[in-house]
Design a protein around this motif. Sequence first.
Motif, PDB file in Angstrom:
ATOM      1  N   THR A 166     -11.170  25.825  30.023  1.00 30.52           N
ATOM      2  CA  THR A 166     -11.917  24.618  29.331  1.00 30.52           C
ATOM      3  C   THR A 166     -12.415  25.251  28.033  1.00 30.52           C
ATOM      4  N   LEU A 167     -12.958  26.259  27.867  1.00 29.25           N
ATOM      5  CA  LEU A 167     -13.791  26.550  26.836  1.00 29.25           C
ATOM      6  C   LEU A 167     -12.787  26.860  25.829  1.00 29.25           C
ATOM      7  N   VAL A 168     -11.447  27.486  26.179  1.00 26.96           N
ATOM      8  CA  VAL A 168     -10.824  27.898  24.985  1.00 26.96           C
ATOM      9  C   VAL A 168     -10.238  26.652  24.504  1.00 26.96           C
ATOM     10  N   GLU A 169      -9.962  25.755  25.232  1.00 28.86           N
ATOM     11  CA  GLU A 169      -9.417  24.278  24.795  1.00 28.86           C
ATOM     12  C   GLU A 169     -10.210  23.808  23.754  1.00 28.86           C
ATOM     13  N   TYR A 170     -11.716  23.861  24.264  1.00 33.18           N
ATOM     14  CA  TYR A 170     -12.761  23.298  23.505  1.00 33.18           C
ATOM     15  C   TYR A 170     -12.678  23.861  22.094  1.00 33.18           C
ATOM     16  N   ASN A 171     -12.756  25.282  22.194  1.00 37.99           N
ATOM     17  CA  ASN A 171     -12.828  25.903  20.798  1.00 37.99           C
ATOM     18  C   ASN A 171     -11.749  25.831  20.069  1.00 37.99           C
ATOM     19  N   ARG A 172     -10.508  25.744  20.752  1.00 45.49           N
ATOM     20  CA  ARG A 172      -9.262  25.298  19.966  1.00 45.49           C
ATOM     21  C   ARG A 172      -9.409  23.868  19.182  1.00 45.49           C
ATOM     22  N   ALA A 173      -9.792  23.044  20.066  1.00 49.71           N
ATOM     23  CA  ALA A 173      -9.892  21.563  19.534  1.00 49.71           C
ATOM     24  C   ALA A 173     -10.691  21.579  18.421  1.00 49.71           C
ATOM     25  N   ASP A 174     -12.032  22.266  18.378  1.00 46.78           N
ATOM     26  CA  ASP A 174     -12.669  22.486  17.058  1.00 46.78           C
ATOM     27  C   ASP A 174     -11.993  22.891  15.932  1.00 46.78           C
ATOM     28  N   THR A 175     -11.158  23.990  16.274  1.00 44.05           N
ATOM     29  CA  THR A 175     -10.494  24.655  14.993  1.00 44.05           C
ATOM     30  C   THR A 175      -9.317  23.763  14.383  1.00 44.05           C
ATOM     31  N   ARG A 176      -8.619  23.340  15.396  1.00 43.06           N
ATOM     32  CA  ARG A 176      -7.393  22.479  14.935  1.00 43.06           C
ATOM     33  C   ARG A 176      -7.862  21.157  14.098  1.00 43.06           C
ATOM     34  N   ASN A 177      -8.936  20.412  14.623  1.00 40.94           N
ATOM     35  CA  ASN A 177      -9.254  19.309  13.981  1.00 40.94           C
ATOM     36  C   ASN A 177     -10.069  19.355  12.637  1.00 40.94           C
ATOM     37  N   MET A 178     -10.170  20.669  12.201  1.00 41.74           N
ATOM     38  CA  MET A 178     -10.836  20.713  10.914  1.00 41.74           C
ATOM     39  C   MET A 178      -9.373  20.601   9.949  1.00 41.74           C
ATOM     40  N   LYS A 179      -8.491  21.000  10.144  1.00 41.04           N
ATOM     41  CA  LYS A 179      -7.292  20.598   9.316  1.00 41.04           C
ATOM     42  C   LYS A 179      -7.113  19.181   8.894  1.00 41.04           C
ATOM     43  N   PRO A 180      -7.006  18.127   9.765  1.00 43.91           N
ATOM     44  CA  PRO A 180      -7.023  16.837   9.218  1.00 43.91           C
ATOM     45  C   PRO A 180      -8.088  16.390   8.627  1.00 43.91           C
ATOM     46  N   LEU A 181      -9.518  16.965   9.187  1.00 42.60           N
ATOM     47  CA  LEU A 181     -10.809  16.433   8.387  1.00 42.60           C
ATOM     48  C   LEU A 181     -10.832  17.000   6.950  1.00 42.60           C
ATOM     49  N   MET A 182     -10.535  18.443   6.667  1.00 37.73           N
ATOM     50  CA  MET A 182     -10.324  18.830   5.598  1.00 37.73           C
ATOM     51  C   MET A 182      -9.524  18.000   4.606  1.00 37.73           C
ATOM     52  N   GLU A 183      -8.359  17.625   4.950  1.00 34.89           N
ATOM     53  CA  GLU A 183      -7.506  16.735   3.978  1.00 34.89           C
ATOM     54  C   GLU A 183      -8.027  15.502   3.822  1.00 34.89           C
ATOM     55  N   ILE A 184      -8.395  14.952   4.871  1.00 37.19           N
ATOM     56  CA  ILE A 184      -9.276  13.427   4.723  1.00 37.19           C
ATOM     57  C   ILE A 184     -10.415  13.694   3.541  1.00 37.19           C
ATOM     58  N   VAL A 185     -11.212  14.691   3.700  1.00 37.04           N
ATOM     59  CA  VAL A 185     -12.415  14.996   2.720  1.00 37.04           C
ATOM     60  C   VAL A 185     -11.690  15.365   1.406  1.00 37.04           C
ATOM     61  N   ALA A 186     -10.846  15.995   1.309  1.00 39.05           N
ATOM     62  CA  ALA A 186     -10.418  16.469   0.070  1.00 39.05           C
ATOM     63  C   ALA A 186      -9.746  15.153  -0.747  1.00 39.05           C
ATOM     64  N   ASP A 187      -9.039  14.325   0.115  1.00 40.92           N
ATOM     65  CA  ASP A 187      -8.383  13.410  -0.677  1.00 40.92           C
ATOM     66  C   ASP A 187      -9.653  12.097  -1.018  1.00 40.92           C
ATOM     67  N   ARG A 188     -10.877  12.353  -0.265  1.00 39.65           N
ATOM     68  CA  ARG A 188     -11.768  11.439  -0.869  1.00 39.65           C
ATOM     69  C   ARG A 188     -12.358  11.899  -1.934  1.00 39.65           C
ATOM     70  N   LEU A 189     -12.741  13.213  -1.934  1.00 39.72           N
ATOM     71  CA  LEU A 189     -13.183  13.834  -3.214  1.00 39.72           C
ATOM     72  C   LEU A 189     -12.361  13.727  -4.335  1.00 39.72           C
ATOM     73  N   HIS A 190     -11.093  13.932  -4.148  1.00 36.41           N
ATOM     74  CA  HIS A 190     -10.007  13.643  -5.312  1.00 36.41           C
ATOM     75  C   HIS A 190     -10.337  12.509  -5.891  1.00 36.41           C
ATOM     76  N   GLU A 191     -10.387  11.293  -5.033  1.00 39.72           N
ATOM     77  CA  GLU A 191     -10.504  10.203  -5.675  1.00 39.72           C
ATOM     78  C   GLU A 191     -11.883   9.726  -6.543  1.00 39.72           C
ATOM     79  N   THR A 192     -12.983  10.435  -5.650  1.00 42.42           N
ATOM     80  CA  THR A 192     -14.308  10.348  -6.519  1.00 42.42           C
ATOM     81  C   THR A 192     -14.393  11.064  -7.431  1.00 42.42           C
TER      82      THR A 192
END
Length: 250
Positions: A215-241
């Motif tokens: 369970t701990l490993v999956e929690y840690n992996r989710a934190d890490t994996r989810n940063m990629k789509p978040l990075m892309e969302i934030v980079a797109d928003r900053l690109h626009e602004t």
Amino acid sequence: MRIENSFIPVRGVGETTERRLWEHGVTHWDEFDGSVVGSTLADRIETFIDEGRAHLERGDISVFAEALPASSRWRCYENVSDETCFLDIETTGLDASTNEVTTVSLHRSGETTTFVKGRDLTSDRLERELADAPLLVTFNGQRFDVPFLETCFDIDVDVPHVDLMYPCKKVGLDGGLKAIEKDVGIDRDKPDLSGRDAVRLWHEYEAGDEAALETLVEYNRADTRNMKPLMEIVADRLHETVFEAATAGD
């Protein structure tokens, strides 16, 4: 937005001058002709562009990460998005001098790898994994993850680094990683787990509960994996602004 759209790494070019260049149609290194700025600054920009191309051909963005203000390092991401290493750690507490790292997850090129204390989590392994990463992305890693690793494993993490917490703040996304994921619509399987649970799960594993480690490993992996789509969302928003807002009249 790519590095080639940026001029603020040049000494003497701030956000105001960069925006003026963009507004005059100089939105890429290829479009720079020296007409918008004075001759001395134009020479600096031309030198920066020539040297910058050589760095990019080698896949080295470190010089740009060092020259860009920390709040603008997100601009490096698009150039190396496929090879960017996303990193997250779990620990037994908040103080690196008295606590330990229990798991480290790295997400890169679509693959997530997790290292576990007492198994394969070593200084040598971390150094090898990070050695050829062109860019490191964390969430609050500038203050927590990276210093923790450096203290506990006696290593120097000198990879160009974007701490995603700060670009998030620039687009109005405040709070912890899980709260921001919820705000932008990124789902995870176990949304109710927290850092405190991560400590508890490690101690349960040490007491013999292998399921707790899973369970701990999956929690840690989710934190890490989810940063990629978040990075892309934030980079797109900053690109626009930041970029599109300045070039809208072109």
